[in-house]
Design a protein around this motif. Structure first.
Motif, PDB file in Angstrom:
ATOM      1  N   ALA A 292       0.827  -1.194   0.123  1.00  0.00           N
ATOM      2  CA  ALA A 292      -0.074  -0.118  -0.142  1.00  0.00           C
ATOM      3  C   ALA A 292       0.933   1.254  -0.006  1.00  0.00           C
ATOM      4  N   SER A 293       1.996   1.390   0.882  1.00  0.00           N
ATOM      5  CA  SER A 293       2.944   2.444   0.726  1.00  0.00           C
ATOM      6  C   SER A 293       3.355   2.716  -0.642  1.00  0.00           C
ATOM      7  N   ALA A 294       3.891   1.375  -1.564  1.00  0.00           N
ATOM      8  CA  ALA A 294       4.508   1.912  -2.654  1.00  0.00           C
ATOM      9  C   ALA A 294       3.466   2.366  -3.636  1.00  0.00           C
ATOM     10  N   LEU A 295       2.359   1.854  -3.806  1.00  0.00           N
ATOM     11  CA  LEU A 295       1.118   2.266  -4.545  1.00  0.00           C
ATOM     12  C   LEU A 295       0.576   3.565  -3.956  1.00  0.00           C
ATOM     13  N   ARG A 296       0.788   4.170  -2.815  1.00  0.00           N
ATOM     14  CA  ARG A 296       0.168   5.618  -2.700  1.00  0.00           C
ATOM     15  C   ARG A 296       1.277   6.539  -2.903  1.00  0.00           C
ATOM     16  N   ASP A 297       2.521   6.023  -2.591  1.00  0.00           N
ATOM     17  CA  ASP A 297       3.557   7.139  -2.955  1.00  0.00           C
ATOM     18  C   ASP A 297       4.406   6.769  -4.136  1.00  0.00           C
ATOM     19  N   ARG A 298       4.098   7.326  -5.272  1.00  0.00           N
ATOM     20  CA  ARG A 298       4.765   6.690  -6.465  1.00  0.00           C
ATOM     21  C   ARG A 298       6.217   7.234  -6.568  1.00  0.00           C
ATOM     22  N   SER A 299       6.652   8.301  -5.728  1.00  0.00           N
ATOM     23  CA  SER A 299       8.092   8.614  -5.723  1.00  0.00           C
ATOM     24  C   SER A 299       9.001   7.397  -5.097  1.00  0.00           C
ATOM     25  N   ARG A 300       8.576   6.465  -4.513  1.00  0.00           N
ATOM     26  CA  ARG A 300       9.368   5.443  -3.980  1.00  0.00           C
ATOM     27  C   ARG A 300       8.806   4.059  -4.440  1.00  0.00           C
ATOM     28  N   PRO A 301      10.172   3.465  -4.910  1.00  0.00           N
ATOM     29  CA  PRO A 301       9.721   2.223  -5.531  1.00  0.00           C
ATOM     30  C   PRO A 301       9.538   1.155  -4.289  1.00  0.00           C
ATOM     31  N   GLY A 302       8.657   0.091  -4.515  1.00  0.00           N
ATOM     32  CA  GLY A 302       8.266  -1.059  -3.648  1.00  0.00           C
ATOM     33  C   GLY A 302       9.807  -1.423  -2.855  1.00  0.00           C
ATOM     34  N   ARG A 303       9.557  -1.617  -1.617  1.00  0.00           N
ATOM     35  CA  ARG A 303      10.681  -1.982  -0.793  1.00  0.00           C
ATOM     36  C   ARG A 303      10.431  -3.662  -0.755  1.00  0.00           C
ATOM     37  N   LEU A 304      11.580  -4.260  -0.882  1.00  0.00           N
ATOM     38  CA  LEU A 304      11.903  -5.789  -1.154  1.00  0.00           C
ATOM     39  C   LEU A 304      12.348  -6.534   0.343  1.00  0.00           C
ATOM     40  N   MET A 305      13.437  -5.723   0.934  1.00  0.00           N
ATOM     41  CA  MET A 305      14.193  -6.396   1.945  1.00  0.00           C
ATOM     42  C   MET A 305      14.177  -5.326   3.425  1.00  0.00           C
ATOM     43  N   VAL A 306      14.024  -4.032   3.153  1.00  0.00           N
ATOM     44  CA  VAL A 306      13.804  -3.382   4.375  1.00  0.00           C
ATOM     45  C   VAL A 306      12.597  -2.411   4.298  1.00  0.00           C
ATOM     46  N   ALA A 307      11.926  -2.286   5.427  1.00  0.00           N
ATOM     47  CA  ALA A 307      10.722  -1.326   5.378  1.00  0.00           C
ATOM     48  C   ALA A 307      10.998   0.012   5.177  1.00  0.00           C
ATOM     49  N   PRO A 308       9.889   0.776   4.594  1.00  0.00           N
ATOM     50  CA  PRO A 308       9.923   2.096   4.286  1.00  0.00           C
ATOM     51  C   PRO A 308      10.572   2.703   5.672  1.00  0.00           C
ATOM     52  N   PRO A 309      11.306   3.843   5.311  1.00  0.00           N
ATOM     53  CA  PRO A 309      11.562   4.793   6.309  1.00  0.00           C
ATOM     54  C   PRO A 309      10.408   5.455   7.187  1.00  0.00           C
ATOM     55  N   ARG A 310      10.681   5.849   8.511  1.00  0.00           N
ATOM     56  CA  ARG A 310       9.597   6.397   9.180  1.00  0.00           C
ATOM     57  C   ARG A 310       9.280   7.577   8.834  1.00  0.00           C
ATOM     58  N   ASP A 311      10.086   8.277   7.996  1.00  0.00           N
ATOM     59  CA  ASP A 311       9.629   9.855   7.454  1.00  0.00           C
ATOM     60  C   ASP A 311       8.422   9.345   6.221  1.00  0.00           C
ATOM     61  N   SER A 312       8.233   8.146   5.796  1.00  0.00           N
ATOM     62  CA  SER A 312       7.341   8.031   4.473  1.00  0.00           C
ATOM     63  C   SER A 312       5.941   8.106   5.196  1.00  0.00           C
ATOM     64  N   ALA A 313       5.719   8.007   6.513  1.00  0.00           N
ATOM     65  CA  ALA A 313       4.387   7.994   6.878  1.00  0.00           C
ATOM     66  C   ALA A 313       3.760   9.257   6.624  1.00  0.00           C
ATOM     67  N   TRP A 314       2.492   9.485   6.123  1.00  0.00           N
ATOM     68  CA  TRP A 314       1.860  10.800   5.973  1.00  0.00           C
ATOM     69  C   TRP A 314       1.032  11.463   6.939  1.00  0.00           C
ATOM     70  N   PHE A 315       0.576  10.687   7.962  1.00  0.00           N
ATOM     71  CA  PHE A 315      -0.104  11.425   9.331  1.00  0.00           C
ATOM     72  C   PHE A 315       0.466  10.671  10.411  1.00  0.00           C
ATOM     73  N   ALA A 316       0.340  11.429  11.463  1.00  0.00           N
ATOM     74  CA  ALA A 316       0.831  10.872  12.623  1.00  0.00           C
ATOM     75  C   ALA A 316      -0.137   9.723  13.100  1.00  0.00           C
ATOM     76  N   PRO A 317       0.754   8.715  13.812  1.00  0.00           N
ATOM     77  CA  PRO A 317      -0.069   7.371  13.976  1.00  0.00           C
ATOM     78  C   PRO A 317      -1.219   7.492  15.316  1.00  0.00           C
ATOM     79  N   SER A 318      -2.155   6.983  14.743  1.00  0.00           N
ATOM     80  CA  SER A 318      -3.550   7.124  15.513  1.00  0.00           C
ATOM     81  C   SER A 318      -3.425   6.065  16.795  1.00  0.00           C
ATOM     82  N   GLN A 319      -2.560   5.041  16.659  1.00  0.00           N
ATOM     83  CA  GLN A 319      -2.442   4.003  17.818  1.00  0.00           C
ATOM     84  C   GLN A 319      -0.931   3.631  17.672  1.00  0.00           C
ATOM     85  N   PRO A 320      -0.684   3.114  18.883  1.00  0.00           N
ATOM     86  CA  PRO A 320       0.653   2.610  18.995  1.00  0.00           C
ATOM     87  C   PRO A 320       1.117   1.404  18.044  1.00  0.00           C
ATOM     88  N   ALA A 321       2.369   1.435  17.582  1.00  0.00           N
ATOM     89  CA  ALA A 321       2.742   0.133  16.758  1.00  0.00           C
ATOM     90  C   ALA A 321       2.762  -1.225  17.609  1.00  0.00           C
TER      91      ALA A 321
END
Length: 387
Positions: A292-321
């Motif tokens: 979903a992250s790769a499809l929403r933000d087309r400036s970043r290719p889909g990640r294969l091995m490492v999760a997207p960076p924390r600054d790739s979130a668009w909104f403040a988290p609504s719940q703890p991870a």
């Protein structure tokens, strides 16, 4: 009417008029390097296969040409019974035939029992197939079938000889009704036709990467790269289908209308940890949050091995991870207060149904600010974002 020879499939022509490489702009950047690595492993495998044949058929053990060579001794590390090279001879020797037979049987079963899309049967879906084939420059229109899903939401693409075909489970096809989300279906079909256009189902591609699946992590990584490539094709056909298709894949054909794309995609940045990465490394498809992250933000290719960076979130988290310390998790009383303060649900729990009129469009919920703010403030997938 005669068919131009340039439009006919050929062994080294590729499925599209763009050649074996297909549309390079839609291919994930890691796909070809991973396929080359898989091909190198296959070459090593067949080198061992030649050694095994020599070991089997030499007249006298002392006369075996490869006796004592390091390459021959590699066979002792393979899972062969008592060092006997028979198994590697059988597996690699019959792999091309096995692949051809399996592909033929799959196509035959679909032809025998599936509902074939045509201008008079599921014409809306068939038009999506034809339009995707034209968009990607395919030489021929692929066959397209609907098969009984029995509750399974799925679709796939395959081939037999030069023939290519797409199969959509009936449960996935149901999202295409006029009262639901035809753009989600268009994305699904574009994704599957994308597999065909990118050459993922060709006999030689399947053979080329087949041995990579015995190497931990590598085989699934090749598959995930191909899935991201197919997603790029799906997005190219139906960018407005992103929210619907991610809702369908994660919430199902009814509850999918309740899935907020931004909340799902942002968790790719906040949900972290070793075991979450292991779950992705073992999967042949990208996990839903990363996808979903790769499809929403087309400036970043889909990640294969490492999760997207924390600054790739668009909104403040609504719940703890899930990986956050337990102290960050609220009490039931706190959760109830938040529930009471949340905006009222915009539609009933069980999604959208045919024949029912809805005051608000489906994306009013799926693309809303996940924290409950003004839905109009939330950008759409692919839109430019201020950082």
């Amino acid at each position: 009417m005669t068919t131009s020879t340039t439009s006919r499939p050929a062994l080294f022509a590729g499925a599209t008029v763009h050649g074996l490489a297909g549309l390079k702009r839609l291919r994930h950047r890691c796909e070809i390097p991973l396929v080359v690595l898989a091909g190198a492993i296959l070459a090593v495998g067949y080198a061992l296969w030649i050694v095994a044949i020599v070991q089997l058929f030499a007249v006298e053990p002392g006369d075996r040409l490869f006796d004592g060579l390091p390459l021959a001794r590699l066979l002792s590390f393979l899972p062969l019974p008592t060092g006997d090279p028979t198994l590697i001879v059988v597996i690699l020797g019959f792999a091309p035939l096995a692949i051809a037979v399996v592909r033929a049987v799959i196509y035959a079963k679909v032809r025998a029992g599936g509902v074939r899309m045509s201008p008079t049967q599921f014409p809306e879906g068939y038009r999506m197939v034809v339009e995707a084939a034209e968009r990607f420059g395919m030489r021929k229109v692929p066959d397209a079938y609907v098969v009984l899903g029995n509750g399974v939401v799925n679709a796939y693409a395959s081939g037999h000889g030069y023939r290519r075909f797409v199969v959509v489970h009936s449960d996935a096809f149901e999202v295409g009704g006029g009262a639901r989300d035809p753009e989600a279906l268009r994305f699904v079909i574009g994704h599957e036709v994308g597999h065909l256009a990118a050459g993922h189902v060709s006999f030689f591609r399947i053979l080329f990467i087949s041995l990579a699946y015995v190497v931990p992590v590598l085989g699934p990584a090749v598959s995930r790269a191909q899935e991201y490539t197919a997603d790029n094709h799906g997005y190219d056909c139906a960018p407005d289908g992103v929210a619907g298709v991610m809702g369908l894949l994660s919430g199902g054909k009814y509850l999918g209308a309740q899935v907020n794309l931004h909340a799902l995609a942002d968790r790719a940045a906040t949900e972290r940890g070793l075991w979450l990465h292991v779950a992705n490394w073992m999967s042949t498809h990208p996990v839903h949050t990363w996808r979903a992250s790769a499809l929403r933000d087309r400036s970043r290719p889909g990640r294969l091995m490492v999760a997207p960076p924390r600054d790739s979130a668009w909104f403040a988290p609504s719940q703890p991870a899930g990986g956050d310390p337990s102290a960050a998790w609220g009490t039931p009383a706190q959760a109830l207060r938040r529930l009471d303060a949340a905006p009222a649900a915009r539609e009933e729990q069980f999604g959208r149904y045919p024949g029912v009129s809805y005051d608000e469009p489906a994306d009013a919920l799926r693309l809303a600010d996940p924290n409950g703010a003004n839905p109009a403030a939330a950008p759409s997938p692919g839109a430019a974002r201020d950082v």
